[in-house]
Scaffold this motif. Structure first.
Motif, mmCIF file in Angstrom:
data_model
loop_
_atom_site.group_PDB
_atom_site.id
_atom_site.type_symbol
_atom_site.label_atom_id
_atom_site.label_comp_id
_atom_site.label_asym_id
_atom_site.label_seq_id
_atom_site.Cartn_x
_atom_site.Cartn_y
_atom_site.Cartn_z
ATOM 1 N N GLY A 2 0.824 -1.223 0.000
ATOM 2 C CA GLY A 2 0.000 0.000 0.000
ATOM 3 C C GLY A 2 0.849 1.259 0.000
ATOM 4 O O GLY A 2 1.660 1.472 -0.908
ATOM 5 N N CYS A 3 0.680 2.088 1.040
ATOM 6 C CA CYS A 3 1.429 3.354 1.119
ATOM 7 C C CYS A 3 2.526 3.308 2.173
ATOM 8 O O CYS A 3 2.922 4.363 2.694
ATOM 9 N N LYS A 4 3.015 2.139 2.521
ATOM 10 C CA LYS A 4 4.103 2.032 3.517
ATOM 11 C C LYS A 4 5.224 2.988 3.130
ATOM 12 O O LYS A 4 5.697 2.976 1.982
ATOM 13 N N SER A 5 5.668 3.790 4.084
ATOM 14 C CA SER A 5 6.527 4.920 3.713
ATOM 15 C C SER A 5 7.877 4.492 3.116
ATOM 16 O O SER A 5 8.359 5.108 2.155
ATOM 17 N N SER A 6 8.480 3.401 3.647
ATOM 18 C CA SER A 6 9.782 2.990 3.109
ATOM 19 C C SER A 6 9.621 2.525 1.651
ATOM 20 O O SER A 6 10.522 2.692 0.822
ATOM 21 N N PHE A 7 8.475 1.964 1.349
ATOM 22 C CA PHE A 7 8.211 1.478 -0.005
ATOM 23 C C PHE A 7 8.010 2.655 -0.970
ATOM 24 O O PHE A 7 8.604 2.707 -2.060
ATOM 25 N N ILE A 8 7.196 3.618 -0.562
ATOM 26 C CA ILE A 8 6.944 4.780 -1.434
ATOM 27 C C ILE A 8 8.252 5.559 -1.643
ATOM 28 O O ILE A 8 8.539 6.030 -2.753
ATOM 29 N N ALA A 9 9.046 5.658 -0.592
ATOM 30 C CA ALA A 9 10.328 6.381 -0.719
ATOM 31 C C ALA A 9 11.220 5.686 -1.750
ATOM 32 O O ALA A 9 11.903 6.343 -2.551
ATOM 33 N N ASP A 10 11.181 4.356 -1.760
ATOM 34 C CA ASP A 10 12.008 3.621 -2.726
ATOM 35 C C ASP A 10 11.472 3.781 -4.150
ATOM 36 O O ASP A 10 12.251 3.890 -5.103
ATOM 37 N N LEU A 11 10.147 3.821 -4.293
ATOM 38 C CA LEU A 11 9.588 4.059 -5.633
ATOM 39 C C LEU A 11 10.030 5.442 -6.142
ATOM 40 O O LEU A 11 10.349 5.604 -7.321
ATOM 41 N N ALA A 12 10.033 6.412 -5.235
ATOM 42 C CA ALA A 12 10.466 7.764 -5.624
ATOM 43 C C ALA A 12 11.926 7.729 -6.094
ATOM 44 O O ALA A 12 12.280 8.352 -7.105
ATOM 45 N N ASP A 13 12.759 6.978 -5.377
ATOM 46 C CA ASP A 13 14.170 6.870 -5.794
ATOM 47 C C ASP A 13 14.265 6.215 -7.176
ATOM 48 O O ASP A 13 15.073 6.621 -8.017
ATOM 49 N N ALA A 14 13.422 5.201 -7.395
ATOM 50 C CA ALA A 14 13.448 4.510 -8.701
ATOM 51 C C ALA A 14 13.109 5.497 -9.820
ATOM 52 O O ALA A 14 13.731 5.479 -10.882
ATOM 53 N N VAL A 15 12.141 6.363 -9.571
ATOM 54 C CA VAL A 15 11.745 7.358 -10.577
ATOM 55 C C VAL A 15 12.904 8.320 -10.844
ATOM 56 O O VAL A 15 13.254 8.597 -12.004
ATOM 57 N N ILE A 16 13.511 8.806 -9.777
ATOM 58 C CA ILE A 16 14.605 9.778 -9.929
ATOM 59 C C ILE A 16 15.775 9.155 -10.698
ATOM 60 O O ILE A 16 16.377 9.786 -11.566
ATOM 61 N N GLU A 17 16.054 7.883 -10.393
ATOM 62 C CA GLU A 17 17.158 7.213 -11.086
ATOM 63 C C GLU A 17 16.848 6.978 -12.570
ATOM 64 O O GLU A 17 17.740 7.006 -13.413
ATOM 65 N N ALA A 18 15.578 6.741 -12.875
ATOM 66 C CA ALA A 18 15.214 6.427 -14.270
ATOM 67 C C ALA A 18 15.122 7.668 -15.150
ATOM 68 O O ALA A 18 15.347 7.599 -16.360
ATOM 69 N N LEU A 19 14.809 8.789 -14.533
ATOM 70 C CA LEU A 19 14.495 10.018 -15.289
ATOM 71 C C LEU A 19 15.520 10.387 -16.372
ATOM 72 O O LEU A 19 15.138 10.700 -17.504
ATOM 73 N N PRO A 20 16.812 10.354 -16.078
ATOM 74 C CA PRO A 20 17.770 10.809 -17.098
ATOM 75 C C PRO A 20 17.819 9.917 -18.333
ATOM 76 O O PRO A 20 18.291 10.344 -19.374
ATOM 77 N N SER A 21 17.347 8.684 -18.244
ATOM 78 C CA SER A 21 17.474 7.799 -19.406
ATOM 79 C C SER A 21 16.277 7.893 -20.353
ATOM 80 O O SER A 21 16.186 7.122 -21.307
ATOM 81 N N ALA A 22 15.375 8.856 -20.096
ATOM 82 C CA ALA A 22 14.186 8.964 -20.955
ATOM 83 C C ALA A 22 14.553 9.414 -22.367
ATOM 84 O O ALA A 22 15.334 10.349 -22.546
ATOM 85 N N THR A 23 13.976 8.729 -23.351
ATOM 86 C CA THR A 23 14.137 9.162 -24.750
ATOM 87 C C THR A 23 12.809 9.013 -25.475
ATOM 88 O O THR A 23 11.947 8.259 -25.040
ATOM 89 N N ALA A 24 12.680 9.724 -26.610
ATOM 90 C CA ALA A 24 11.394 9.745 -27.310
ATOM 91 C C ALA A 24 11.068 8.403 -27.940
ATOM 92 O O ALA A 24 11.950 7.639 -28.310
ATOM 93 N N MET A 25 9.791 8.133 -28.055
ATOM 94 C CA MET A 25 9.342 6.893 -28.697
ATOM 95 C C MET A 25 9.449 7.047 -30.206
ATOM 96 O O MET A 25 9.312 8.124 -30.739
ATOM 97 N N SER A 26 9.615 5.930 -30.861
ATOM 98 C CA SER A 26 9.626 6.009 -32.312
ATOM 99 C C SER A 26 8.593 5.048 -32.857
ATOM 100 O O SER A 26 8.142 4.157 -32.168
ATOM 101 N N ALA A 27 8.234 5.223 -34.127
ATOM 102 C CA ALA A 27 7.290 4.299 -34.735
ATOM 103 C C ALA A 27 7.963 2.950 -34.897
ATOM 104 O O ALA A 27 9.115 2.867 -35.304
ATOM 105 N N THR A 28 7.268 1.897 -34.518
ATOM 106 C CA THR A 28 7.804 0.563 -34.759
ATOM 107 C C THR A 28 6.900 -0.113 -35.777
ATOM 108 O O THR A 28 5.755 0.261 -35.936
ATOM 109 N N THR A 29 7.445 -1.093 -36.443
ATOM 110 C CA THR A 29 6.614 -1.734 -37.468
ATOM 111 C C THR A 29 5.837 -2.872 -36.858
ATOM 112 O O THR A 29 6.382 -3.715 -36.180
#
Ligand SMILES: C=CC1=C(C)c2cc3[nH]c(cc4nc(cc5[nH]c(cc1n2)c(C)c5CCC(=O)O)C(CCC(=O)O)=C4C)c(C)c3C=C
Ligand code: FE2
Length: 463
Positions: free
Chosen positions: A392-419
């Motif tokens: 649910g909203c257990k604080s240690s879990f939500i804090a870790d999800l937030a870290d996962a988001v922060i770590e992933a953010l720089p690797s974002a790139t645009a989507m492209s059309a796939t066949t």
């Protein structure tokens, strides 16, 4: 984790980070279109992110979140500093909110080609089949939803998790909008995508609320999202990072171990309790034929949780089994109901059930585990029953999800059309062959799907 299997399950998407089989703080992240190379700047909080040849990333600055894509000296002289608007999109299954929603919800679920994987020849039957199966199953499902208050708690819990994540991200200096995309009920993926567009989000992290990857859950939601983003001129340009799985993150493992440790204390003799992990099943063919990494990830996840408990001096016996099978095919074994009977017969007296494939309470924890499996275990000889709550909203879990988001953010790139080859393209290429296929498919499907055994299998939980 099985990185090769993950990339097989999602052709066209590249892994930008691989995970090791030991504890780590990373999630398995893919970015759309092109791989981004991420490196830490020496400046506190600043991350330098170079996308190979990707003009959509080059030169962007994210001062509001302390993230930069170029050296600070360059930024000061840059006259085109754009303000970044970060979005986080939570992917979830969705559930019927009232009993009237049950049949249409089931229709959406069974109409998903990642849930009922028909051979190519039979694909045109997906929707009529979904209609029949959803009507057949609705009565059984309605009874289950009625017993937990008349609807699924998923939307409310996911809203709470989204709010908690937003606050946690803010506390970690990353202001972001958090959106929810449900696969089979409101708010649907399409609704979330349109809101993201209206809000002018410029960078998006996609976070499934499933710790382990399965083609049937995260894979299906990502496919739906890709289809929407690819077709839209604005959305297709937004840099996106997808966290595919995060069962191996230490914050998650630790939070699960905390819940188990706490719940063990409610037993008179905690050290004698069997820790019984019950995961949602998938059909065996997903793993064996389609390369679904779900089973490997589940087993690794359980090992990591048990290692963490061992490090705390908790050395209880444990088992893993799979629940909630539907339809006339083989699902991952061992089956939860069969193992519970075996354990009772073997003389296990105390059992702690741990739902492990999902992070909210839902029909399968509140009805299947708390009612059906508890009754079965007690009938089979188990005397003391306990169940670990969902994170649910257990604080240690939500804090870790937030870290996962922060770590992933720089690797974002645009989507492209796939066949992808649609049936209308197939018709245009070879109309006679296509018509023959449809005819043969209908004939075989009629014989196969309308046999009494098949119809009964979808009506019941257990085949
Ligand atoms: C990791 C979690 C899940 C996997 C894997 C999964 C695969 C899967 N599920 C079905 C069929 C049904 N699932 C239903 C409900 C449901 N499923 C999950 C999670 C996973 N499913 C959740 C969290 C829920 C509950 C939602 C809620 O309302 O609380 C249902 C409906 C309920 C019922 O009738 O039993 C069906 C049907 C298949 C076929 C499948 C893999 C192919
Ligand atoms: Fe399910």
């Amino acid at each position: 984790m099985n990185a090769a299997a993950t990339s097989r399950a999602l052709p066209g998407l590249k892994l930008s980070k691989l995970t090791s089989s030991k504890f780590n703080h990373n999630s398995s992240v893919v970015s759309f279109h092109r791989k981004a190379q991420v490196s830490l700047c020496s400046h506190t909080h600043a991350i330098k992110c170079e996308a190979s040849g990707n003009s959509s990333l080059a030169g962007k600055t994210f001062c509001s979140v302390g993230i930069c894509t170029q050296p600070l000296s360059d930024i000061e002289s840059d006259s085109h500093v754009e303000e970044e608007k970060v979005g986080v999109l939570l992917l979830n299954l969705g559930g019927p909110e009232t009993l009237l929603d049950v049949q249409p919800f089931l229709y959406n679920l069974f109409a998903d080609p990642d849930i009922i994987r028909l051979p190519r020849l039979f694909r045109f039957l997906q929707r009529p089949l979904a209609q029949i199966i959803s009507v057949l199953r609705a009565q059984k499902s309605k009874e289950a939803y009625a017993s937990i208050g008349g609807g699924s708690p998923l939307r409310k819990i996911t809203d709470e998790q989204a709010n908690a994540l937003k606050s946690e991200l803010e506390a970690k200096q990353l202001p972001a909008n958090v959106y929810i995309a449900m696969r089979y009920w409101h708010p649907f993926t399409e609704e979330a995508a349109q809101q993201i567009k209206r809000d002018g989000i410029t960078r998006l992290v996609v976070l499934p609320l499933y710790p382990q990857f399965s083609i049937s859950t995260t894979g299906s939601s990502i496919r739906a999202l890709e289809n929407i983003f690819r077709e839209d001129k604005v959305l297709s340009k937004i840099p996106v990072a997808i966290i595919q799985s995060w069962y191996q993150r230490y914050g998650y493992i630790k939070s699960m171990a905390d819940l188990i440790e706490e719940e063990l204390q409610s037993f008179k003799k905690p050290q004698e309790v069997m820790i019984f992990f019950s995961a949602h099943g998938v059909p065996v063919t997903y793993v064996v034929n389609a390369g679904d990494p779900y089973k490997d990830q589940m087993e690794e996840c359980i090992n990591l949780i048990m290692q963490e408990l061992k490090a705390r001096g908790i050395e209880n016996n444990h088992r893993l089994a799979y629940q909630s099978r539907v339809g006339p095919v083989q699902w991952l074994k061992p089956y939860t109901d069969e193992v519970l009977v075996e354990l009772g017969q073997e003389g296990v007296k105390s059992l702690l059930a741990v739902p492990v494939s999902f992070v909210s309470e839902h029909i399968e924890t509140l009805e299947e585990i708390d009612m059906e499996y508890k009754e079965l275990a007690l009938k089979s000889g188990v005397e003391n029953w306990g169940r670990v709550p969902a994170l649910g909203c257990k604080s240690s879990f939500i804090a870790d999800l937030a870290d996962a988001v922060i770590e992933a953010l720089p690797s974002a790139t645009a989507m492209s059309a796939t066949t992808s080859s649609s049936s209308s393209e197939e018709f245009n290429r070879d109309p006679v062959g296509y018509a023959l296929k449809i005819f043969a498919g209908s004939f075989l499907a009629f014989i196969l799907f309308f046999s009494p055994k098949m119809l009964l299998a979808f009506k019941k939980h257990v085949v």
